[in-house]
Scaffold this motif. Structure first.
Motif, PDB file in Angstrom:
ATOM      1  N   TYR A  63     -43.829 -12.473  59.771  1.00 17.98           N
ATOM      2  CA  TYR A  63     -45.250 -12.247  59.473  1.00 17.98           C
ATOM      3  C   TYR A  63     -46.090 -13.422  59.960  1.00 17.98           C
ATOM      4  O   TYR A  63     -47.110 -13.244  60.640  1.00 17.98           O
ATOM      5  CB  TYR A  63     -45.429 -12.040  57.970  1.00 17.98           C
ATOM      6  N   TYR A  64     -45.657 -14.629  59.629  1.00 11.21           N
ATOM      7  CA  TYR A  64     -46.408 -15.824  60.028  1.00 11.21           C
ATOM      8  C   TYR A  64     -46.342 -16.036  61.539  1.00 11.21           C
ATOM      9  O   TYR A  64     -47.332 -16.398  62.173  1.00 11.21           O
ATOM     10  CB  TYR A  64     -45.859 -17.053  59.292  1.00 11.21           C
TER      11      TYR A  64
ATOM     12  N   LEU B 287     -48.868 -15.777  66.986  1.00  7.55           N
ATOM     13  CA  LEU B 287     -48.743 -15.297  68.364  1.00  7.55           C
ATOM     14  C   LEU B 287     -49.912 -14.397  68.753  1.00  7.55           C
ATOM     15  O   LEU B 287     -50.382 -14.446  69.888  1.00  7.55           O
ATOM     16  CB  LEU B 287     -47.417 -14.551  68.526  1.00  7.55           C
ATOM     17  N   GLN B 288     -50.374 -13.566  67.820  1.00  8.83           N
ATOM     18  CA  GLN B 288     -51.498 -12.679  68.139  1.00  8.83           C
ATOM     19  C   GLN B 288     -52.751 -13.483  68.478  1.00  8.83           C
ATOM     20  O   GLN B 288     -53.546 -13.083  69.347  1.00  8.83           O
ATOM     21  CB  GLN B 288     -51.788 -11.733  66.964  1.00  8.83           C
ATOM     22  N   LYS B 289     -52.943 -14.634  67.817  1.00  9.33           N
ATOM     23  CA  LYS B 289     -54.091 -15.483  68.142  1.00  9.33           C
ATOM     24  C   LYS B 289     -53.881 -16.189  69.482  1.00  9.33           C
ATOM     25  O   LYS B 289     -54.834 -16.372  70.250  1.00  9.33           O
ATOM     26  CB  LYS B 289     -54.281 -16.521  67.034  1.00  9.33           C
ATOM     27  N   LEU B 290     -52.652 -16.561  69.779  1.00  8.72           N
ATOM     28  CA  LEU B 290     -52.365 -17.276  71.023  1.00  8.72           C
ATOM     29  C   LEU B 290     -52.579 -16.414  72.261  1.00  8.72           C
ATOM     30  O   LEU B 290     -53.034 -16.915  73.293  1.00  8.72           O
ATOM     31  CB  LEU B 290     -50.914 -17.786  71.008  1.00  8.72           C
TER      32      LEU B 290
ATOM     33  N   PHE C 170     -47.929  -6.333  72.117  1.00  6.81           N
ATOM     34  CA  PHE C 170     -46.597  -6.133  71.551  1.00  6.81           C
ATOM     35  C   PHE C 170     -45.510  -6.974  72.213  1.00  6.81           C
ATOM     36  O   PHE C 170     -44.490  -7.267  71.579  1.00  6.81           O
ATOM     37  CB  PHE C 170     -46.203  -4.649  71.671  1.00  6.81           C
ATOM     38  N   ILE C 171     -45.691  -7.332  73.479  1.00  7.60           N
ATOM     39  CA  ILE C 171     -44.585  -7.925  74.235  1.00  7.60           C
ATOM     40  C   ILE C 171     -44.063  -9.209  73.612  1.00  7.60           C
ATOM     41  O   ILE C 171     -42.879  -9.332  73.278  1.00  7.60           O
ATOM     42  CB  ILE C 171     -45.023  -8.177  75.698  1.00  7.60           C
ATOM     43  N   VAL C 172     -44.943 -10.202  73.477  1.00  8.16           N
ATOM     44  CA  VAL C 172     -44.495 -11.498  72.964  1.00  8.16           C
ATOM     45  C   VAL C 172     -44.029 -11.398  71.511  1.00  8.16           C
ATOM     46  O   VAL C 172     -42.966 -11.946  71.165  1.00  8.16           O
ATOM     47  CB  VAL C 172     -45.603 -12.553  73.137  1.00  8.16           C
ATOM     48  N   PRO C 173     -44.769 -10.717  70.608  1.00  7.47           N
ATOM     49  CA  PRO C 173     -44.257 -10.576  69.242  1.00  7.47           C
ATOM     50  C   PRO C 173     -42.902  -9.873  69.166  1.00  7.47           C
ATOM     51  O   PRO C 173     -42.063 -10.234  68.338  1.00  7.47           O
ATOM     52  CB  PRO C 173     -45.354  -9.758  68.542  1.00  7.47           C
TER      53      PRO C 173
ATOM     54  N   PRO D 133     -57.652 -14.001  74.771  1.00  6.98           N
ATOM     55  CA  PRO D 133     -58.337 -14.856  75.752  1.00  6.98           C
ATOM     56  C   PRO D 133     -58.851 -16.134  75.082  1.00  6.98           C
ATOM     57  O   PRO D 133     -59.442 -16.074  74.006  1.00  6.98           O
ATOM     58  CB  PRO D 133     -59.490 -13.962  76.231  1.00  6.98           C
ATOM     59  N   ASN D 134     -58.594 -17.262  75.712  1.00  2.79           N
ATOM     60  CA  ASN D 134     -59.008 -18.567  75.186  1.00  2.79           C
ATOM     61  C   ASN D 134     -58.340 -18.900  73.849  1.00  2.79           C
ATOM     62  O   ASN D 134     -58.867 -19.696  73.065  1.00  2.79           O
ATOM     63  CB  ASN D 134     -60.529 -18.645  75.021  1.00  2.79           C
ATOM     64  N   GLY D 135     -57.176 -18.280  73.587  1.00  2.51           N
ATOM     65  CA  GLY D 135     -56.457 -18.587  72.358  1.00  2.51           C
ATOM     66  C   GLY D 135     -55.814 -19.962  72.407  1.00  2.51           C
ATOM     67  O   GLY D 135     -55.584 -20.531  73.481  1.00  2.51           O
ATOM     68  N   SER D 136     -55.537 -20.512  71.232  1.00  5.10           N
ATOM     69  CA  SER D 136     -54.877 -21.816  71.149  1.00  5.10           C
ATOM     70  C   SER D 136     -54.083 -21.891  69.856  1.00  5.10           C
ATOM     71  O   SER D 136     -54.287 -21.087  68.932  1.00  5.10           O
ATOM     72  CB  SER D 136     -55.893 -22.960  71.205  1.00  5.10           C
ATOM     73  N   LEU D 137     -53.187 -22.850  69.784  1.00 10.03           N
ATOM     74  CA  LEU D 137     -52.337 -23.011  68.607  1.00 10.03           C
ATOM     75  C   LEU D 137     -53.158 -23.344  67.372  1.00 10.03           C
ATOM     76  O   LEU D 137     -52.784 -23.005  66.248  1.00 10.03           O
ATOM     77  CB  LEU D 137     -51.299 -24.107  68.869  1.00 10.03           C
ATOM     78  N   GLY D 138     -54.297 -24.016  67.581  1.00 10.60           N
ATOM     79  CA  GLY D 138     -55.133 -24.399  66.449  1.00 10.60           C
ATOM     80  C   GLY D 138     -55.926 -23.261  65.844  1.00 10.60           C
ATOM     81  O   GLY D 138     -56.587 -23.451  64.811  1.00 10.60           O
TER      82      GLY D 138
END
Length: 267
Positions: free
Chosen positions: A222-223, A228-231, A74-77, A234-239
């Motif tokens: 929404y987008y 952000l949830q994917k980022l 929740f923090i970053v979103p 663990p091991n998340g990235s912009l792609g």
């Protein structure tokens, strides 16, 4: 500035409005930034308000800690939501004020085009949004002791910054339909509250009723939340979610276009 408020003969206005001018765009941005610099209370509140709200987030989430509650989700979103909230409100109200003071009418009289006015205001307020986004992300990282890698922080900042710029554009667009601050105020809950409810920050969108889920696409949050949830995984990235980034960019382009088309020379 004199280049905005000074009148000219009809021939000069017609020639000036014939094609897009980067110089006139910069003139508008400089004028807005100078006005912001002189309005110190507005500027101070614009930068202080996100700080205060992040502190309240810290108090709130600290009280929510417990088994099964994942604070990092929740923090970053929620930080992105704060930026969406403040950039939309500040820009929308400021643009309505410009209209009520007939500044926009004088710009048209002096040959400024719709695209130049829209992009000029967007550029100026995006600089303020850039500072707000940086302040919020730095505070979130410090108060919540986030330990993301630098490239993840940079990607998070990019998403939040895109959301901030799009929120500015949305404020510009919707301010075109208001003649006063009083008329603009009701749009704040109508835009902001559905944004947070339909974004997936509080409840995942796929858990909402089927008829509600498509409506969530009308909110830029929404987008941003999807990306952000994917980022933050663990091991998340912009792609990992380029479709959401593309959705943000498309949303911004559509809102800017609508803002330019609906900007009126006179009320």
């Amino acid at each position: 500035m004199s280049s905005v408020t000074r009148g000219g003969n009809p021939g000069e206005v017609h020639r000036a409005s014939g094609r897009f001018s980067g110089k006139r765009l910069i003139t508008i941005s400089r004028r807005v930034l100078l006005q912001l610099r002189h309005d110190r209370l507005f500027l101070a509140l614009s930068l202080l308000a996100p700080v205060i709200m992040v502190l309240f987030l810290k108090i709130f989430f600290d009280s929510m800690k417990g088994p099964g509650f994942v604070v990092s989700r929740f923090i970053v979103p929620m930080g992105a939501f704060l930026i969406h909230f403040f950039t939309y409100i500040l820009c929308a109200i400021a643009l309505v004020r410009e209209r009520s003071h007939e500044t926009l009418s004088r710009m048209f009289v002096n040959g400024f085009r719709r695209g130049e006015i829209i992009l000029g205001f967007l550029l100026a307020y995006s600089l303020l949004a850039t500072l707000q986004s940086l302040i919020v992300l730095v505070l979130l990282g410090w108060l919540f002791e986030l330990s993301y890698a630098f490239e993840i922080y940079a990607s998070i900042y990019l998403v939040i910054w895109l959301l901030a710029v799009i929120s500015v554009a949305l404020g510009i667009f919707l301010s075109n339909f208001a003649h006063s601050e009083a008329q603009m105020i009701p749009t704040i809950p109508l835009v902001i509250l559905p944004s947070v409810f339909l974004s997936g920050i509080i409840v995942a969108v796929d858990k909402l009723p089927d008829w509600v889920q498509p409506i969530s696409r009308i909110s830029p949050l929404y987008y941003a939340n999807n990306a952000l949830q994917k980022l933050i995984l663990p091991n998340g990235s912009l792609g990992d979610d380029l479709s959401s980034i593309a959705g943000l960019l498309a949303y911004g382009l559509i809102v800017l276009t609508l803002g330019s088309l609906t900007l009126k020379e006179r009320d």
